[in-house]
Scaffold this motif. Sequence first.
Motif, PDB file in Angstrom:
ATOM      1  N   VAL A  77       0.862  -1.288   0.072  1.00 18.90           N
ATOM      2  CA  VAL A  77      -0.092  -0.078   0.125  1.00 18.90           C
ATOM      3  C   VAL A  77       0.779   1.212   0.020  1.00 18.90           C
ATOM      4  O   VAL A  77       0.727   2.183  -0.673  1.00 18.90           O
ATOM      5  N   GLN A  78       1.820   1.264   0.954  1.00 20.79           N
ATOM      6  CA  GLN A  78       2.883   2.407   0.963  1.00 20.79           C
ATOM      7  C   GLN A  78       3.427   2.684  -0.140  1.00 20.79           C
ATOM      8  O   GLN A  78       3.604   3.876  -0.930  1.00 20.79           O
ATOM      9  N   ASP A  79       3.924   1.608  -1.124  1.00 22.67           N
ATOM     10  CA  ASP A  79       4.503   1.831  -2.518  1.00 22.67           C
ATOM     11  C   ASP A  79       3.572   2.352  -3.531  1.00 22.67           C
ATOM     12  O   ASP A  79       4.014   3.257  -4.395  1.00 22.67           O
ATOM     13  N   ILE A  80       2.266   1.964  -3.484  1.00 24.74           N
ATOM     14  CA  ILE A  80       1.412   2.230  -4.475  1.00 24.74           C
ATOM     15  C   ILE A  80       0.911   3.931  -3.990  1.00 24.74           C
ATOM     16  O   ILE A  80       0.692   4.630  -4.910  1.00 24.74           O
ATOM     17  N   SER A  81       0.847   4.145  -2.720  1.00 20.09           N
ATOM     18  CA  SER A  81       0.628   5.549  -2.382  1.00 20.09           C
ATOM     19  C   SER A  81       1.662   6.406  -2.926  1.00 20.09           C
ATOM     20  O   SER A  81       1.031   7.396  -3.645  1.00 20.09           O
ATOM     21  N   GLU A  82       2.933   6.040  -2.802  1.00 13.41           N
ATOM     22  CA  GLU A  82       4.129   7.008  -3.138  1.00 13.41           C
ATOM     23  C   GLU A  82       3.938   7.036  -4.952  1.00 13.41           C
ATOM     24  O   GLU A  82       4.293   8.181  -5.716  1.00 13.41           O
ATOM     25  N   ARG A  83       3.750   5.878  -5.552  1.00 14.43           N
ATOM     26  CA  ARG A  83       3.919   6.187  -6.836  1.00 14.43           C
ATOM     27  C   ARG A  83       2.635   6.764  -7.726  1.00 14.43           C
ATOM     28  O   ARG A  83       2.885   7.422  -8.450  1.00 14.43           O
ATOM     29  N   LEU A  84       1.548   6.616  -7.060  1.00 12.07           N
ATOM     30  CA  LEU A  84       0.197   7.399  -7.644  1.00 12.07           C
ATOM     31  C   LEU A  84       0.149   8.622  -6.887  1.00 12.07           C
ATOM     32  O   LEU A  84      -1.038   9.205  -7.585  1.00 12.07           O
TER      33      LEU A  84
END
Length: 216
Positions: free
Chosen positions: A165-172
């Motif tokens: 979730v944190q990775d997705i948050s940062e990328r999007l």
Amino acid sequence: MINVLIADDHHLVRSSIAHLLNEERDISIAGEAVDGENAVTLCRQVKPDLVLMDIRMPGIGGLEATRRICRSMKNVRVLILTAYMEDSILRRMLEAGASGFLSKSANIEEMTKAIRQVYSGGRYVSQEIAQRLALAHFTEERSPFRQLSPRELQIALMIVNCQRVQDISERLHLSPKTVNTYRYRLFDKLAVTSDVELTHLALRHGLVEGFDAREG
């Protein structure tokens, strides 16, 4: 001369395609991208005529990369190189602006034919993918992924590719809370309760071929 950018996260795939295309007199390699973000960045830098785009890559993936490229760089055409047969993904790629689909099982003759056709303003869909899209109209079994919004589908693809979730948050550029809201909404629509169940469902419907531990 047709300047082609190759976007695929596997070095061997990129280098093999580049080697084969460099043998063609009217095709040159403008660059190689390792993921969706890199594809968008390189497009702005090298301004290729065509992007040969894989769907399943780390980060934002081929779907969102295609959408961004086609929205902001009108002169760049995107040809999807894929092993996916899931019709909802293929349709979303068309909606995002892709000009055609080429199966990863295609030989170099078909690949160069597709590149030239798309570069000339046409569309190209390899036979097996065309059959898959056509059969979708005659089957009663509809993919459950069709009901997802573009953002929900994007996040679903990122989850099954082992992104947190944190990775997705940062990328999007979304808050973790917003990502989780999308996550639970798509869980509800697909009648799954975990990332593992989502991945199994995606595998059953041909949304992914599998996943690598290195992507987690």
